[in-house]
Write an enzyme that holds these catalytic residues in place. Sequence first.
Site, PDB file in Angstrom:
ATOM      1  N   PRO A  12      22.500  51.409  28.697  1.00 57.14           N
ATOM      2  CA  PRO A  12      23.881  51.857  28.518  1.00 57.14           C
ATOM      3  C   PRO A  12      24.883  50.719  28.312  1.00 57.14           C
ATOM      4  CG  PRO A  12      23.255  52.019  30.825  1.00 57.14           C
ATOM      5  CD  PRO A  12      22.012  51.656  30.076  1.00 57.14           C
ATOM      6  N   THR A  42      18.353  53.171  31.397  1.00 54.18           N
ATOM      7  CA  THR A  42      17.888  52.073  32.256  1.00 54.18           C
ATOM      8  C   THR A  42      18.944  51.741  33.311  1.00 54.18           C
ATOM      9  OG1 THR A  42      18.755  50.350  30.781  1.00 54.18           O
ATOM     10  CG2 THR A  42      16.496  51.084  30.403  1.00 54.18           C
ATOM     11  N   ASP A  69      17.579  42.990  22.192  1.00 55.03           N
ATOM     12  CA  ASP A  69      16.235  42.407  22.152  1.00 55.03           C
ATOM     13  C   ASP A  69      15.555  42.445  23.524  1.00 55.03           C
ATOM     14  OD1 ASP A  69      16.364  41.789  19.401  1.00 55.03           O
ATOM     15  OD2 ASP A  69      17.523  39.997  19.819  1.00 55.03           O
ATOM     16  N   GLY A  70      16.344  42.320  24.601  1.00 56.28           N
ATOM     17  CA  GLY A  70      15.771  42.373  25.955  1.00 56.28           C
ATOM     18  C   GLY A  70      15.199  43.733  26.283  1.00 56.28           C
ATOM     19  N   THR A  71      15.903  44.795  25.898  1.00 55.75           N
ATOM     20  CA  THR A  71      15.417  46.166  26.122  1.00 55.75           C
ATOM     21  C   THR A  71      14.146  46.414  25.316  1.00 55.75           C
ATOM     22  OG1 THR A  71      17.697  46.907  26.453  1.00 55.75           O
ATOM     23  CG2 THR A  71      16.055  48.609  26.053  1.00 55.75           C
ATOM     24  N   ASN A  73      12.057  44.164  24.296  1.00 48.43           N
ATOM     25  CA  ASN A  73      10.986  43.375  24.917  1.00 48.43           C
ATOM     26  C   ASN A  73      10.379  44.106  26.112  1.00 48.43           C
ATOM     27  OD1 ASN A  73      10.438  41.293  27.362  1.00 48.43           O
ATOM     28  ND2 ASN A  73       9.690  40.439  25.459  1.00 48.43           N
ATOM     29  N   THR A  95      23.118  42.628  20.876  1.00 48.97           N
ATOM     30  CA  THR A  95      23.952  41.577  20.302  1.00 48.97           C
ATOM     31  C   THR A  95      23.290  40.955  19.072  1.00 48.97           C
ATOM     32  OG1 THR A  95      24.708  41.103  22.544  1.00 48.97           O
ATOM     33  CG2 THR A  95      25.256  39.487  20.870  1.00 48.97           C
ATOM     34  N   ASP A 217       1.183  39.700  10.157  1.00 47.15           N
ATOM     35  CA  ASP A 217       0.188  38.873   9.451  1.00 47.15           C
ATOM     36  C   ASP A 217      -0.860  38.256  10.378  1.00 47.15           C
ATOM     37  OD1 ASP A 217       1.716  36.974  10.741  1.00 47.15           O
ATOM     38  OD2 ASP A 217       2.236  35.819   8.940  1.00 47.15           O
ATOM     39  N   GLU A 274      14.690  36.746  27.067  1.00 48.05           N
ATOM     40  CA  GLU A 274      14.640  36.981  28.512  1.00 48.05           C
ATOM     41  C   GLU A 274      13.816  35.884  29.181  1.00 48.05           C
ATOM     42  OE1 GLU A 274      16.384  39.746  29.817  1.00 48.05           O
ATOM     43  OE2 GLU A 274      17.042  39.762  27.731  1.00 48.05           O
TER      44      GLU A 274
END
Length: 294
Positions: A12, A42, A69-71, A73, A95, A217, A274
């Site tokens: 959120p 979360t 990107d943290g979520t 991950n 972000t 790849d 992270e």
Amino acid sequence: MSKQRARLIYNPSSGKEMMRQHLPEILDILESAGLETSCHMTKGSDDAREAAVKAAADEFDYVIAAGGDGTVNEVVNGLSSAPIRPTLGILPAGTSNDLARALRIPRNLVKAAKQLTKFQVRPLDVGQANDHFFINIAGCGRITEITYEVPSKMKTALGQLAYYMKGLEKIPQLGAIHLEVEAPNFGFSGKAMLCLICNSRRVGGFEKLAPEAEPDDGLFDVILIKQSSIPDIVKLATQALRGEHIHNQRVMYFQTDRLKITSNERVDLNLDGEYGGSLPKEFRVLKHHLRVLV
């Protein structure tokens, strides 16, 4: 025929709290496309990973990570450890959104949700660092500590600017670290500013940081920057915006499916922005370990 089921795991506070605003419309888009969709909001660190583990155990067809990107991950870590893995979807509400941009997922959340409902799937490599997984980048070096040192409230308020502000604050501390890097086709021992293990071209706003990388790849693209002065680092950053840094004499760039990094000092690891523990670590590519909606 029973409906396919999707679990939407959303942060959120990601990206100026955009998900809260768009959630009803996104759910309507997913439901209209025939996805029976339920939500998990979360509530703290590691919550998205646990929710993804449960969604895989509950045999959802899709798990959609909505956040930065943290979520993503955390969700990837939850799915990657499961024996039967749902297909991953991404709604980029953070972000940087490095992987989403690499996969050409629209930045607009409503457009991204509509894109998901086209059900175009591609395989996705997952990186493994000991018992942790990552999908876009593993990095070590003082500059990589910036991403997990920026408070989430600062990221929510300022976006990408928060990273630049933290970067300026860090410049005086950008010393070299001792690294030992071993791969089947490469070896290095000495002082380095930075080591990046990339699974896609785009990292932290740099569109061409690993210009030859592809997320399916079966290879990591590794960038190692030798000991450099602050002016050298500034010049490298400028070159990196154009993808020209890999020709710089201070940069070593190679591809491999596995490597080991050790150090005789305390060096922390950054996984997808992270904190990922400290060296030593062994890295390997899990080729086509996940399927992702693009």
